[in-house]
Motif scaffolding. Structure first.
Motif, PDB file in Angstrom:
ATOM      1  N   THR A  82       0.827 -13.254 -13.951  1.00 17.53           N
ATOM      2  CA  THR A  82       2.252 -13.593 -13.891  1.00 17.53           C
ATOM      3  C   THR A  82       2.746 -14.163 -15.217  1.00 17.53           C
TER       4      THR A  82
ATOM      5  N   THR B 298      12.894 -14.918 -10.731  1.00 20.92           N
ATOM      6  CA  THR B 298      12.206 -15.184  -9.460  1.00 20.92           C
ATOM      7  C   THR B 298      12.192 -13.937  -8.601  1.00 20.92           C
TER       8      THR B 298
ATOM      9  N   LEU C  58       9.737 -11.436 -10.025  1.00 17.33           N
ATOM     10  CA  LEU C  58       8.340 -11.805  -9.744  1.00 17.33           C
ATOM     11  C   LEU C  58       7.996 -11.548  -8.280  1.00 17.33           C
ATOM     12  N   ARG C  59       8.924 -11.830  -7.385  1.00 18.62           N
ATOM     13  CA  ARG C  59       8.680 -11.526  -5.962  1.00 18.62           C
ATOM     14  C   ARG C  59       8.447 -10.033  -5.771  1.00 18.62           C
TER      15      ARG C  59
ATOM     16  N   ARG D  96       7.153  -8.117  -7.793  1.00 20.81           N
ATOM     17  CA  ARG D  96       5.826  -7.821  -8.348  1.00 20.81           C
ATOM     18  C   ARG D  96       4.715  -8.349  -7.437  1.00 20.81           C
TER      19      ARG D  96
ATOM     20  N   VAL E 297       4.457 -11.649  -6.329  1.00 17.79           N
ATOM     21  CA  VAL E 297       4.169 -13.073  -6.504  1.00 17.79           C
ATOM     22  C   VAL E 297       4.839 -13.829  -5.353  1.00 17.79           C
TER      23      VAL E 297
ATOM     24  N   ALA F  63       5.182 -19.975  -6.064  1.00 19.55           N
ATOM     25  CA  ALA F  63       4.708 -19.601  -7.399  1.00 19.55           C
ATOM     26  C   ALA F  63       5.754 -18.802  -8.180  1.00 19.55           C
ATOM     27  N   ALA F  64       6.478 -17.903  -7.508  1.00 19.73           N
ATOM     28  CA  ALA F  64       7.484 -17.089  -8.204  1.00 19.73           C
ATOM     29  C   ALA F  64       8.573 -17.981  -8.796  1.00 19.73           C
TER      30      ALA F  64
END
Length: 188
Positions: free
Chosen positions: A79, A130, A133-134, A136, A138, A142-143
């Protein structure tokens, strides 16, 4: 009728920044900006919704570039490495723009409304990262934590980059700020 000159948008931005520095943001009108740029108010409004947008016009481009770079990072990377790809991409936007950024920052910090708008821009960037990343894979929190950390790295590096005596390039300062974050989180 005067001779047509290119880059109306750039001329308007330069004129606005000069007037904001001379007279203050609140005291500057759109008519004065257009006149200083050798353009009409109508031309101003073709390029900007209002005088505030002169300062924030690149926000969408910055967010889009950052998100696209993070989304385009290989799925196999960690990440933080995906976010580093985004930080590297946005650092390139600032090449040869230090003086403009310094003047812009001075105008923004002198006005509460503009400081609020700058914070909204950074919050929007964190939210977009965010979501990226979600997508992806995550998980939360954490995202959100990683996205906020990336925005903090960008903000700190930017503030260091525009400091009066600073001459190092933005990518170097981003890498340095990222290394400092890693050191803090690893307990070093």
């Amino acid at each position: 009728m005067g001779r047509w000159e290119p880059d109306a948008r750039g001329r308007l931005a330069k004129a606005a920044l000069a007037l904001y520095a001379e007279r203050g943001y609140e005291q500057t009108t759109v008519a004065e900006i257009a006149k200083r740029a050798g353009l009409t108010e109508r031309t101003f409004f073709r390029h900007y919704a209002d005088k505030r947008e002169v300062l924030f016009a690149g926000s969408g481009e910055l967010e889009e570039l950052f998100v696209r770079a993070v989304a385009g990072a290989p799925e196999s990377v960690a990440t933080l490495d995906a976010l580093t790809a985004g930080l590297d991409a946005v650092a390139e936007l600032f090449a040869d723009r230090r003086e403009f950024a310094r003047r812009r920052h001075a105008v923004i910090t002198a006005n509460a409304e503009l400081r609020e708008r700058e914070l909204i821009k950074l919050a929007s960037l964190a939210a977009a990262l965010t979501d990226t990343l979600r997508s992806r894979g995550v998980a939360e929190p954490a995202a959100s934590l990683a996205a906020e950390a990336a925005v903090a790295v960008f903000k700190i590096a930017f503030e260091r980059w525009i400091a009066p005596a600073e001459e190092r390039p933005m990518p170097e300062l981003i890498r340095e700020s990222l290394a400092e974050l890693k050191a803090v989180t690893s307990g070093a």
